[in-house]
Write a protein that holds these residues in place. Structure first.
Motif, mmCIF file in Angstrom:
data_model
loop_
_atom_site.group_PDB
_atom_site.id
_atom_site.type_symbol
_atom_site.label_atom_id
_atom_site.label_comp_id
_atom_site.label_asym_id
_atom_site.label_seq_id
_atom_site.Cartn_x
_atom_site.Cartn_y
_atom_site.Cartn_z
ATOM 1 N N TYR A 115 -19.128 -2.973 -19.145
ATOM 2 C CA TYR A 115 -19.258 -1.828 -20.039
ATOM 3 C C TYR A 115 -20.675 -1.606 -20.561
ATOM 4 O O TYR A 115 -20.874 -0.825 -21.481
ATOM 5 C CB TYR A 115 -18.293 -1.989 -21.226
ATOM 6 N N VAL A 116 -21.652 -2.265 -19.952
ATOM 7 C CA VAL A 116 -23.014 -2.164 -20.473
ATOM 8 C C VAL A 116 -23.546 -0.733 -20.394
ATOM 9 O O VAL A 116 -24.223 -0.272 -21.322
ATOM 10 C CB VAL A 116 -23.965 -3.184 -19.793
ATOM 11 N N SER A 117 -23.245 -0.010 -19.341
ATOM 12 C CA SER A 117 -23.704 1.384 -19.234
ATOM 13 C C SER A 117 -23.095 2.247 -20.334
ATOM 14 O O SER A 117 -23.770 3.112 -20.897
ATOM 15 C CB SER A 117 -23.357 1.972 -17.873
ATOM 16 N N ASP A 118 -21.830 2.013 -20.632
ATOM 17 C CA ASP A 118 -21.177 2.758 -21.715
ATOM 18 C C ASP A 118 -21.869 2.492 -23.042
ATOM 19 O O ASP A 118 -22.104 3.418 -23.825
ATOM 20 C CB ASP A 118 -19.704 2.369 -21.824
ATOM 21 N N LEU A 119 -22.197 1.231 -23.301
ATOM 22 C CA LEU A 119 -22.872 0.869 -24.543
ATOM 23 C C LEU A 119 -24.242 1.527 -24.635
ATOM 24 O O LEU A 119 -24.591 2.118 -25.659
ATOM 25 C CB LEU A 119 -23.008 -0.648 -24.671
ATOM 26 N N ILE A 120 -25.012 1.455 -23.580
ATOM 27 C CA ILE A 120 -26.360 2.027 -23.589
ATOM 28 C C ILE A 120 -26.304 3.540 -23.819
ATOM 29 O O ILE A 120 -27.055 4.079 -24.637
ATOM 30 C CB ILE A 120 -27.117 1.667 -22.296
ATOM 31 N N ASN A 121 -25.411 4.223 -23.132
ATOM 32 C CA ASN A 121 -25.275 5.667 -23.324
ATOM 33 C C ASN A 121 -24.844 6.000 -24.750
ATOM 34 O O ASN A 121 -25.330 6.953 -25.355
ATOM 35 C CB ASN A 121 -24.284 6.258 -22.325
ATOM 36 N N TYR A 122 -23.944 5.195 -25.299
ATOM 37 C CA TYR A 122 -23.457 5.423 -26.653
ATOM 38 C C TYR A 122 -24.569 5.201 -27.680
ATOM 39 O O TYR A 122 -24.670 5.954 -28.647
ATOM 40 C CB TYR A 122 -22.260 4.515 -26.949
ATOM 41 N N ILE A 123 -25.386 4.199 -27.473
ATOM 42 C CA ILE A 123 -26.497 3.930 -28.395
ATOM 43 C C ILE A 123 -27.407 5.158 -28.477
ATOM 44 O O ILE A 123 -27.760 5.612 -29.575
ATOM 45 C CB ILE A 123 -27.302 2.689 -27.962
ATOM 46 N N GLU A 124 -27.776 5.696 -27.333
ATOM 47 C CA GLU A 124 -28.657 6.868 -27.311
ATOM 48 C C GLU A 124 -28.009 8.054 -28.039
ATOM 49 O O GLU A 124 -28.648 8.720 -28.864
ATOM 50 C CB GLU A 124 -28.981 7.235 -25.870
ATOM 51 N N LEU A 125 -26.745 8.316 -27.767
ATOM 52 C CA LEU A 125 -26.040 9.414 -28.439
ATOM 53 C C LEU A 125 -25.907 9.176 -29.936
ATOM 54 O O LEU A 125 -26.091 10.095 -30.741
ATOM 55 C CB LEU A 125 -24.650 9.601 -27.817
ATOM 56 N N PHE A 126 -25.602 7.950 -30.313
ATOM 57 C CA PHE A 126 -25.414 7.597 -31.724
ATOM 58 C C PHE A 126 -26.699 7.814 -32.513
ATOM 59 O O PHE A 126 -26.677 8.379 -33.607
ATOM 60 C CB PHE A 126 -24.959 6.136 -31.821
ATOM 61 N N ILE A 127 -27.820 7.383 -31.962
ATOM 62 C CA ILE A 127 -29.109 7.545 -32.643
ATOM 63 C C ILE A 127 -29.408 9.023 -32.851
ATOM 64 O O ILE A 127 -29.860 9.433 -33.924
ATOM 65 C CB ILE A 127 -30.230 6.837 -31.848
ATOM 66 N N GLY A 128 -29.140 9.836 -31.835
ATOM 67 C CA GLY A 128 -29.366 11.273 -31.967
ATOM 68 C C GLY A 128 -28.412 11.929 -32.945
ATOM 69 O O GLY A 128 -28.822 12.731 -33.795
ATOM 70 N N GLU A 129 -27.134 11.574 -32.853
ATOM 71 C CA GLU A 129 -26.121 12.176 -33.716
ATOM 72 C C GLU A 129 -26.354 11.857 -35.190
ATOM 73 O O GLU A 129 -26.198 12.711 -36.057
ATOM 74 C CB GLU A 129 -24.736 11.685 -33.293
ATOM 75 N N TRP A 130 -26.730 10.615 -35.469
ATOM 76 C CA TRP A 130 -26.944 10.193 -36.849
ATOM 77 C C TRP A 130 -28.396 10.384 -37.290
ATOM 78 O O TRP A 130 -28.752 10.010 -38.403
ATOM 79 C CB TRP A 130 -26.514 8.734 -37.025
ATOM 80 N N ASN A 131 -29.224 10.930 -36.401
ATOM 81 C CA ASN A 131 -30.631 11.200 -36.701
ATOM 82 C C ASN A 131 -31.327 9.954 -37.266
ATOM 83 O O ASN A 131 -31.984 10.003 -38.309
ATOM 84 C CB ASN A 131 -30.759 12.381 -37.663
ATOM 85 N N ILE A 132 -31.151 8.850 -36.579
ATOM 86 C CA ILE A 132 -31.699 7.576 -37.040
ATOM 87 C C ILE A 132 -33.199 7.542 -36.785
ATOM 88 O O ILE A 132 -33.660 7.800 -35.681
ATOM 89 C CB ILE A 132 -30.972 6.401 -36.361
ATOM 90 N N LYS A 133 -33.918 7.238 -37.834
ATOM 91 C CA LYS A 133 -35.376 7.151 -37.794
ATOM 92 C C LYS A 133 -35.803 5.818 -38.400
ATOM 93 O O LYS A 133 -35.047 5.171 -39.109
ATOM 94 C CB LYS A 133 -36.011 8.289 -38.612
#
Length: 116
Positions: free
Chosen positions: A79-97
């Motif tokens: 599931y590593v690809s799922d995790l990596i894709n989710y991390i990128e989406l999560f950072i964008g969705e939550w506007n993490i800076k």
């Protein structure tokens, strides 16, 4: 994310200031995440990242401390690809800076350490 490098069991990905490193260790993979030069594993935890990924993808992701006491995510290698894709989406969705209140000097990851 673009594949930046690959060596033995490790792959490095990059998109703008976001960098992700995955290192296979048998059935598990360690996933390190840095944003603008800082390890943001702890910062993601402040946003209840583990709860979100369990709810949204039904993935069981753990935290492990490795080099220099840095935190990384640990996931089943399937599931590593799922995790990596989710991390990128999560950072964008939550506007993490990066902010001084949620990262410290100990979270800085030099290129030398990142690519070792």
């Amino acid at each position: 994310m673009d594949l930046e490098r690959e060596k033995e069991e490790t792959k490095w990905f990059r998109k703008d200031g976001l960098r992700i490193k995955q290192t296979s260790e048998g059935k598990q993979t360690l996933v390190s995440v840095i944003l603008d030069g800082y390890n943001i594993c702890f910062k993601l935890m402040l946003f209840d990242f583990l709860d979100h990924i369990k709810e949204d993808l039904a993935l069981d992701v753990k935290i492990k401390k490795i080099w220099n006491e840095q935190r990384v995510f640990v996931v089943d290698s399937k599931y590593v690809s799922d995790l990596i894709n989710y991390i990128e989406l999560f950072i964008g969705e939550w506007n993490i800076k990066i902010s001084e209140s949620t990262v410290s000097a100990s979270d800085v990851i030099s290129d030398e350490l990142w690519y070792s």
